[in-house]
Design an enzyme around this catalytic site. Structure first.
Site, PDB file in Angstrom:
ATOM      1  N   LEU A 125      -5.812  70.546  40.730  1.00 44.32           N
ATOM      2  CA  LEU A 125      -5.693  71.552  39.832  1.00 44.32           C
ATOM      3  C   LEU A 125      -4.789  72.822  40.492  1.00 44.32           C
ATOM      4  O   LEU A 125      -3.836  73.039  40.343  1.00 44.32           O
ATOM      5  CB  LEU A 125      -6.622  72.318  39.226  1.00 44.32           C
ATOM      6  CG  LEU A 125      -6.768  73.367  38.513  1.00 44.32           C
ATOM      7  CD1 LEU A 125      -6.258  73.288  37.124  1.00 44.32           C
ATOM      8  CD2 LEU A 125      -8.151  74.155  38.135  1.00 44.32           C
ATOM      9  N   ALA A 130      -0.441  78.773  42.053  1.00 47.83           N
ATOM     10  CA  ALA A 130      -1.316  78.839  41.099  1.00 47.83           C
ATOM     11  C   ALA A 130      -2.873  78.703  41.577  1.00 47.83           C
ATOM     12  O   ALA A 130      -3.189  77.393  41.580  1.00 47.83           O
ATOM     13  CB  ALA A 130      -1.091  77.552  39.923  1.00 47.83           C
ATOM     14  N   SER A 132      -6.140  81.271  41.477  1.00 48.75           N
ATOM     15  CA  SER A 132      -6.894  81.700  40.467  1.00 48.75           C
ATOM     16  C   SER A 132      -6.326  81.653  39.090  1.00 48.75           C
ATOM     17  O   SER A 132      -6.972  81.469  37.990  1.00 48.75           O
ATOM     18  CB  SER A 132      -7.211  83.457  40.744  1.00 48.75           C
ATOM     19  OG  SER A 132      -8.101  83.477  41.945  1.00 48.75           O
ATOM     20  N   GLY A 339     -30.786  85.234  67.032  1.00 51.68           N
ATOM     21  CA  GLY A 339     -30.112  86.188  67.928  1.00 51.68           C
ATOM     22  C   GLY A 339     -29.093  85.536  68.501  1.00 51.68           C
ATOM     23  O   GLY A 339     -28.443  85.107  67.604  1.00 51.68           O
ATOM     24  N   GLU A 363     -13.692  76.798  43.407  1.00 47.25           N
ATOM     25  CA  GLU A 363     -14.082  76.595  41.948  1.00 47.25           C
ATOM     26  C   GLU A 363     -13.993  77.857  41.239  1.00 47.25           C
ATOM     27  O   GLU A 363     -14.841  78.314  40.265  1.00 47.25           O
ATOM     28  CB  GLU A 363     -15.391  75.798  41.530  1.00 47.25           C
ATOM     29  CG  GLU A 363     -15.408  74.627  42.650  1.00 47.25           C
ATOM     30  CD  GLU A 363     -16.054  73.425  42.030  1.00 47.25           C
ATOM     31  OE1 GLU A 363     -16.403  73.375  40.736  1.00 47.25           O
ATOM     32  OE2 GLU A 363     -16.499  72.616  42.831  1.00 47.25           O
ATOM     33  N   GLU A 367     -14.688  86.732  42.489  1.00 49.81           N
ATOM     34  CA  GLU A 367     -13.998  87.944  41.723  1.00 49.81           C
ATOM     35  C   GLU A 367     -13.651  87.519  40.405  1.00 49.81           C
ATOM     36  O   GLU A 367     -13.817  87.932  39.343  1.00 49.81           O
ATOM     37  CB  GLU A 367     -12.591  88.505  42.336  1.00 49.81           C
ATOM     38  CG  GLU A 367     -12.777  89.226  43.659  1.00 49.81           C
ATOM     39  CD  GLU A 367     -13.318  88.263  44.677  1.00 49.81           C
ATOM     40  OE1 GLU A 367     -12.728  87.325  45.018  1.00 49.81           O
ATOM     41  OE2 GLU A 367     -13.881  88.807  45.400  1.00 49.81           O
TER      42      GLU A 367
HETATM   43  C1  LIG Z   1     -12.077  74.055  51.044  1.00 52.55           C
HETATM   44  C2  LIG Z   1     -11.563  74.158  49.921  1.00 52.55           C
HETATM   45  C3  LIG Z   1     -11.682  73.152  48.835  1.00 52.55           C
HETATM   46  C4  LIG Z   1     -11.044  73.462  47.666  1.00 52.55           C
HETATM   47  N1  LIG Z   1     -11.099  72.312  46.752  1.00 52.55           N
HETATM   48  C5  LIG Z   1     -10.313  72.138  45.692  1.00 52.55           C
HETATM   49  C6  LIG Z   1     -10.294  71.082  44.798  1.00 52.55           C
HETATM   50  O1  LIG Z   1     -10.798  69.985  45.069  1.00 52.55           O
HETATM   51  N2  LIG Z   1      -9.446  71.065  43.845  1.00 52.55           N
HETATM   52  C7  LIG Z   1      -8.528  72.075  43.404  1.00 52.55           C
HETATM   53  O2  LIG Z   1      -7.884  72.049  42.582  1.00 52.55           O
HETATM   54  N3  LIG Z   1      -8.680  73.410  44.200  1.00 52.55           N
HETATM   55  C8  LIG Z   1      -9.501  73.292  45.351  1.00 52.55           C
HETATM   56  N4  LIG Z   1      -9.614  74.267  46.143  1.00 52.55           N
HETATM   57  C9  LIG Z   1      -8.850  75.518  45.967  1.00 52.55           C
HETATM   58  C10 LIG Z   1      -9.616  76.872  45.299  1.00 52.55           C
HETATM   59  O3  LIG Z   1     -10.101  76.559  43.982  1.00 52.55           O
HETATM   60  C11 LIG Z   1      -8.649  77.993  45.300  1.00 52.55           C
HETATM   61  O4  LIG Z   1      -8.495  78.356  46.706  1.00 52.55           O
HETATM   62  C12 LIG Z   1      -9.491  79.051  44.444  1.00 52.55           C
HETATM   63  O5  LIG Z   1      -9.407  79.200  43.060  1.00 52.55           O
HETATM   64  C13 LIG Z   1      -8.474  80.573  44.878  1.00 52.55           C
HETATM   65  O6  LIG Z   1      -7.116  80.389  44.638  1.00 52.55           O
HETATM   66  P1  LIG Z   1      -6.205  80.866  45.864  1.00 52.55           P
HETATM   67  O7  LIG Z   1      -6.704  80.239  47.011  1.00 52.55           O
HETATM   68  O8  LIG Z   1      -4.756  80.615  45.438  1.00 52.55           O
HETATM   69  O9  LIG Z   1      -6.496  82.450  45.900  1.00 52.55           O
HETATM   70  P2  LIG Z   1      -5.751  83.555  44.833  1.00 52.55           P
HETATM   71  O10 LIG Z   1      -5.739  83.345  43.448  1.00 52.55           O
HETATM   72  O11 LIG Z   1      -4.462  83.952  45.563  1.00 52.55           O
HETATM   73  O12 LIG Z   1      -6.669  84.860  45.350  1.00 52.55           O
HETATM   74  C14 LIG Z   1      -6.531  85.645  46.234  1.00 52.55           C
HETATM   75  C15 LIG Z   1      -7.651  86.759  46.430  1.00 52.55           C
HETATM   76  O13 LIG Z   1      -7.243  87.730  44.895  1.00 52.55           O
HETATM   77  C16 LIG Z   1      -8.304  87.667  44.078  1.00 52.55           C
HETATM   78  N5  LIG Z   1      -7.925  87.773  42.861  1.00 52.55           N
HETATM   79  C17 LIG Z   1      -6.999  86.807  42.088  1.00 52.55           C
HETATM   80  N6  LIG Z   1      -6.740  87.048  41.002  1.00 52.55           N
HETATM   81  C18 LIG Z   1      -7.449  87.826  40.537  1.00 52.55           C
HETATM   82  C19 LIG Z   1      -7.754  88.674  39.348  1.00 52.55           C
HETATM   83  N7  LIG Z   1      -7.429  88.761  38.188  1.00 52.55           N
HETATM   84  N8  LIG Z   1      -8.807  89.829  39.392  1.00 52.55           N
HETATM   85  C20 LIG Z   1      -9.413  90.064  40.821  1.00 52.55           C
HETATM   86  N9  LIG Z   1      -9.321  89.483  41.846  1.00 52.55           N
HETATM   87  C21 LIG Z   1      -8.362  88.432  41.777  1.00 52.55           C
HETATM   88  C22 LIG Z   1      -9.145  86.534  44.401  1.00 52.55           C
HETATM   89  O14 LIG Z   1     -10.457  86.492  44.045  1.00 52.55           O
HETATM   90  C23 LIG Z   1      -8.961  86.562  45.963  1.00 52.55           C
HETATM   91  O15 LIG Z   1     -10.050  87.447  46.578  1.00 52.55           O
HETATM   92  C24 LIG Z   1     -10.481  74.303  47.141  1.00 52.55           C
HETATM   93  C25 LIG Z   1     -10.202  75.523  48.491  1.00 52.55           C
HETATM   94  C26 LIG Z   1     -10.643  75.329  49.565  1.00 52.55           C
HETATM   95  C27 LIG Z   1     -10.337  76.449  50.452  1.00 52.55           C
END
Ligand SMILES: Cc1cc2nc3c(=O)[nH]c(=O)nc-3n(C[C@H](O)[C@H](O)[C@H](O)COP(=O)(O)OP(=O)(O)OC[C@H]3O[C@@H](n4cnc5c(N)ncnc54)[C@H](O)[C@@H]3O)c2cc1C
Length: 380
Positions: A125, A130, A132, A339, A363, A367
């Site tokens: 996804l 793309a 959050s 410790g 997932e 936030e």
């Molecule tokens: C080890 C690992 C395994 C994963 N496995 C999968 C998988 O199998 N399939 C898949 O599709 N994805 C997977 N992911 C992706 C994961 O779902 C995303 O990393 C996660 O959804 C956050 O997206 P981002 O990293 O782009 O952070 P961003 O969306 O860029 O967020 C950065 C910060 O901004 C905050 N933020 C963003 N929007 C808002 C808002 N509207 N209000 C308040 N705060 C906000 C977030 O909470 C975060 O603190 C994986 C990630 C990791 C690290």
């Protein structure tokens, strides 16, 4: 109201605990140190039916319920976060959407191999732009004759570079925003599909987290999963179930940390007493145990709602938020109780602390869970 686990649930709990203690726990440190995907353990989970717990026998499943899967995930995470996330991605992220939205033909084609452990599954996804905002997906799928042509990129995909079967999302009607996204099944080896690099992570080592590239990747029309342009709604459903899986994983990591902390507190002597005699340590243990119990109940209740066919989006978000913050606090305290020894690699709590950190991010970050919960409370 019944707070007892059923006989079947207890059987699963005991069986998986025994398997986890005997076959996973002795390997957990080595998996972490080598960062190698534990292919043999994955195969064993297939043989034992753990990859197919909540699916019908017709597809090679064990015909259990979703609570059973969550119990198994907790028990596995208690000894290895890595093996738990591999199981989570396989079952709740890849098999669940195929099972839920797939045609009978798709289910018969893909599920048996995925449930037996012969095939590895993934769910793609997230994209570089793309995360959050998963609706901002830029991967495109265009219909050409009797094929879909995919172009784009995914990132952070668990099991990604190893996967034989991938459920991925792409825009089919960009004008329609989130109403123009669809889901597709892509098979390993399809020309135009190429896994990229695996990330170097702070924890959950041995579970691969990969980039995926699609360049004029042609798949049959029949690989559309569910209805065209309903991919956004579908992945919200998938993520509800996935959030329960990651909540159970967080509970397992927290329970593992508590068990290690209790054992260590009994053994470690300072000031001529086991540190378990000191009130400061006992209070930490009491707080950990209390929070873990509450977290587990939230997982079970949300899963029970799922089993009833009721909506549980808010409850899944609440469980994910609470359980993952409990695991952070529990692993923090487990290190504190150890410790200086808790800070070095010889003790498992150091690994558990690193592993649990993902739970508040994957997932849907915590936030985003707060956002989902608040939307429900304000009736939006
Ligand atoms: C080890 C690992 C395994 C994963 N496995 C999968 C998988 O199998 N399939 C898949 O599709 N994805 C997977 N992911 C992706 C994961 O779902 C995303 O990393 C996660 O959804 C956050 O997206 P981002 O990293 O782009 O952070 P961003 O969306 O860029 O967020 C950065 C910060 O901004 C905050 N933020 C963003 N929007 C808002 C808002 N509207 N209000 C308040 N705060 C906000 C977030 O909470 C975060 O603190 C994986 C990630 C990791 C690290």
């Amino acid at each position: 109201m019944d707070f007892q686990l059923t006989e079947e649930h207890l059987l699963i709990k005991n069986t998986v605990r025994e398997f986890a203690e005997k076959e996973i726990a002795p390997r957990a440190e080595e998996i972490d140190a080598t960062d190698q995907f534990p292919a043999d353990i994955f195969k064993r989970m297939g043989e034992l039916g753990l990859l197919g717990i909540p699916f019908e026998e017709a597809y090679g499943g064990a015909h259990g319920d979703y609570i059973s899967l969550l119990i198994a995930l907790e028990e596995i995470a208690r000894v290895s976060g890595t093996v738990a996330i591999i199981l989570d991605a396989q079952t709740s992220l890849c098999c669940e959407p195929i099972h839920h939205f797939g045609t009978e033909e798709q289910k018969m084609k893909y599920l048996p191999g995925l449930l037996s452990g012969e095939k590895i599954g993934a769910f793609g996804l997230t994209e570089p732009g793309a995360g959050s905002d998963a609706g901002a997906t830029r991967t495109r799928a265009v219909r050409e004759g009797d094929e879909w042509v995919l172009n784009g990129e995914k990132i952070f995909i668990t099991n990604g570079s190893l996967a034989d079967v991938l459920v991925v999302t792409a825009k089919t009607d960009p004008e329609k925003g989130t109403h123009g996204i669809s889901a597709f099944i892509v098979e390993k080896g399809t020309p135009g599909f190429q896994p990229g690099r695996d990330e170097k992570k702070m924890g959950l080592k041995g579970s691969v987290t990969s980039q995926l590239f699609f360049e004029n990747c042609r798949i049959p029309l029949g690989n559309l999963l569910g209805k065209e342009n309903e991919g956004f709604k579908q992945f919200l459903v998938t993520l509800d179930a996935g959030r329960l899986a990651i909540s159970a994983m967080a509970v397992g990591l927290a329970q593992g940390a508590l068990d290690k902390a209790v054992a260590y507190a009994r053994e470690r002597v300072q000031f001529d007493h086991p540190i378990a005699d000191f009130e400061a340590i006992r209070w930490m243990v009491a707080e950990m145990a209390t929070e873990i119990e509450a977290a587990r109940m939230m997982v079970y209740r949300a899963a029970w709602l799922k089993e009833q066919g009721a909506r549980y989006t808010k409850e899944a978000a609440m469980a994910k938020l609470f359980c993952t913050e409990v695991s952070e606090r529990a692993c923090y305290k487990a290190i504190q109780i150890h410790g200086g020894y808790g800070y070095v690699r010889d003790y498992a709590v150091e690994r558990m602390y690193r592993d649990q950190r993902l739970c508040a991010i994957g997932e849907g970050t915590n936030e985003i869970q707060r956002l989902v919960i608040a939307r429900h409370i304000f009736g939006e």
